[in-house]
Motif scaffolding. Structure first.
Motif, PDB file in Angstrom:
ATOM      1  N   SER A  76      -5.986  14.515  -0.388  1.00  0.00           N
ATOM      2  CA  SER A  76      -4.779  14.997  -1.084  1.00  0.00           C
ATOM      3  C   SER A  76      -3.998  13.841  -1.691  1.00  0.00           C
ATOM      4  CB  SER A  76      -3.898  15.785  -0.117  1.00  0.00           C
ATOM      5  OG  SER A  76      -4.594  16.891   0.381  1.00  0.00           O
ATOM      6  N   LYS A  80      -3.441  12.911  -5.729  1.00  0.00           N
ATOM      7  CA  LYS A  80      -2.121  12.680  -6.344  1.00  0.00           C
ATOM      8  C   LYS A  80      -2.086  11.347  -7.085  1.00  0.00           C
ATOM      9  CE  LYS A  80       0.338  15.355  -2.911  1.00  0.00           C
ATOM     10  NZ  LYS A  80       0.976  15.267  -1.603  1.00  0.00           N
ATOM     11  N   GLN A  83      -4.331  11.429 -10.432  1.00  0.00           N
ATOM     12  CA  GLN A  83      -4.082  12.420 -11.478  1.00  0.00           C
ATOM     13  C   GLN A  83      -3.917  11.798 -12.865  1.00  0.00           C
ATOM     14  OE1 GLN A  83      -0.845  14.963 -10.304  1.00  0.00           O
ATOM     15  NE2 GLN A  83      -2.159  16.221  -9.022  1.00  0.00           N
ATOM     16  N   GLN A  93      -4.686  19.957 -13.030  1.00  0.00           N
ATOM     17  CA  GLN A  93      -4.020  20.953 -12.179  1.00  0.00           C
ATOM     18  C   GLN A  93      -5.012  22.003 -11.668  1.00  0.00           C
ATOM     19  OE1 GLN A  93      -1.217  20.458 -10.993  1.00  0.00           O
ATOM     20  NE2 GLN A  93      -0.452  18.886 -12.352  1.00  0.00           N
ATOM     21  N   SER A  94      -5.896  22.472 -12.519  1.00  0.00           N
ATOM     22  CA  SER A  94      -6.895  23.462 -12.098  1.00  0.00           C
ATOM     23  C   SER A  94      -7.860  22.853 -11.086  1.00  0.00           C
ATOM     24  CB  SER A  94      -7.686  23.982 -13.297  1.00  0.00           C
ATOM     25  OG  SER A  94      -6.825  24.655 -14.173  1.00  0.00           O
ATOM     26  N   THR A  95      -8.262  21.634 -11.339  1.00  0.00           N
ATOM     27  CA  THR A  95      -9.153  20.939 -10.409  1.00  0.00           C
ATOM     28  C   THR A  95      -8.466  20.784  -9.056  1.00  0.00           C
ATOM     29  OG1 THR A  95     -10.172  19.744 -12.236  1.00  0.00           O
ATOM     30  CG2 THR A  95     -10.502  18.838 -10.038  1.00  0.00           C
ATOM     31  N   ALA A  96      -7.202  20.393  -9.065  1.00  0.00           N
ATOM     32  CA  ALA A  96      -6.451  20.209  -7.818  1.00  0.00           C
ATOM     33  C   ALA A  96      -6.332  21.515  -7.052  1.00  0.00           C
ATOM     34  CB  ALA A  96      -5.070  19.637  -8.129  1.00  0.00           C
ATOM     35  N   ARG A  97      -6.052  22.617  -7.733  1.00  0.00           N
ATOM     36  CA  ARG A  97      -5.923  23.929  -7.060  1.00  0.00           C
ATOM     37  C   ARG A  97      -7.256  24.347  -6.444  1.00  0.00           C
ATOM     38  NH1 ARG A  97      -2.393  25.936  -4.949  1.00  0.00           N
ATOM     39  NH2 ARG A  97      -2.771  28.069  -5.546  1.00  0.00           N
ATOM     40  N   ASN A  98      -8.348  24.148  -7.168  1.00  0.00           N
ATOM     41  CA  ASN A  98      -9.664  24.479  -6.620  1.00  0.00           C
ATOM     42  C   ASN A  98      -9.971  23.630  -5.390  1.00  0.00           C
ATOM     43  OD1 ASN A  98     -10.582  26.582  -8.307  1.00  0.00           O
ATOM     44  ND2 ASN A  98     -11.035  25.115  -9.912  1.00  0.00           N
ATOM     45  N   GLU A 100      -7.791  22.290  -3.374  1.00  0.00           N
ATOM     46  CA  GLU A 100      -6.933  22.742  -2.280  1.00  0.00           C
ATOM     47  C   GLU A 100      -7.543  23.938  -1.551  1.00  0.00           C
ATOM     48  OE1 GLU A 100      -3.083  23.494  -3.966  1.00  0.00           O
ATOM     49  OE2 GLU A 100      -2.795  21.385  -4.489  1.00  0.00           O
ATOM     50  N   CYS A 101      -8.108  24.874  -2.299  1.00  0.00           N
ATOM     51  CA  CYS A 101      -8.763  26.040  -1.681  1.00  0.00           C
ATOM     52  C   CYS A 101      -9.967  25.595  -0.848  1.00  0.00           C
ATOM     53  CB  CYS A 101      -9.207  27.038  -2.743  1.00  0.00           C
ATOM     54  SG  CYS A 101      -7.846  27.882  -3.556  1.00  0.00           S
ATOM     55  N   THR A 104      -8.865  23.920   2.377  1.00  0.00           N
ATOM     56  CA  THR A 104      -8.486  24.925   3.380  1.00  0.00           C
ATOM     57  C   THR A 104      -9.725  25.465   4.082  1.00  0.00           C
ATOM     58  OG1 THR A 104      -6.526  25.550   2.121  1.00  0.00           O
ATOM     59  CG2 THR A 104      -7.354  27.157   3.722  1.00  0.00           C
TER      60      THR A 104
END
Length: 124
Positions: A76, A80, A83, A93-98, A100-101, A104
């Motif tokens: 993470s 950051k 980026q 942003q899309s890469t980061a959201r993917n 993050e999922c 998890t």
């Protein structure tokens, strides 16, 4: 100590981890296949982000604390810091959201377990 690491070694290990993730994912019948693939996939991304930072002379270690071992950045934190180094044709942003999922999912696999059907997230 080299605060930046060797970007060539980090990159080679990232490619090896990604290849292993793909190989395991493509096995037709294997228990824990999704979890192993995601663990290796996240490891590959973490190494890639650290390689990017290293190549751009950004430290991949947290500041050293007295009487504590050196610690490298988490995925993470590496994301950051990296980026601004993403190519302009990649949506960070899309890469980061993917990621993050997937983080998890990885964390659940490592520290607990995932509910049946949670693997659908991987397929999408």
């Amino acid at each position: 100590m080299n605060r930046y690491g060797s970007y060539r070694k980090l990159l080679c290990n990232s490619i090896a981890a990604m290849s292993a993730a793909i190989e395991i994912y493509n096995k037709p019948k294997m228990d824990y296949r999704d979890e192993c693939s995601v663990i290796l996939l996240i490891n590959a991304w973490e190494l890639l982000l650290k390689a990017t930072l290293s190549k751009n002379k950004e430290p991949i270690y947290y500041p050293k604390k007295r009487n504590q071992p050196y610690r490298t950045l988490t995925i993470s934190d590496a994301l950051k810091k990296a980026q601004d180094l993403f190519p302009s044709n990649i949506d960070c942003q899309s890469t980061a959201r993917n990621l993050e999922c997937l983080i998890t999912y990885r964390d659940q696999a490592i520290h607990f377990y995932n509910e049946p059907g949670f693997g659908v997230m991987i397929y999408t």
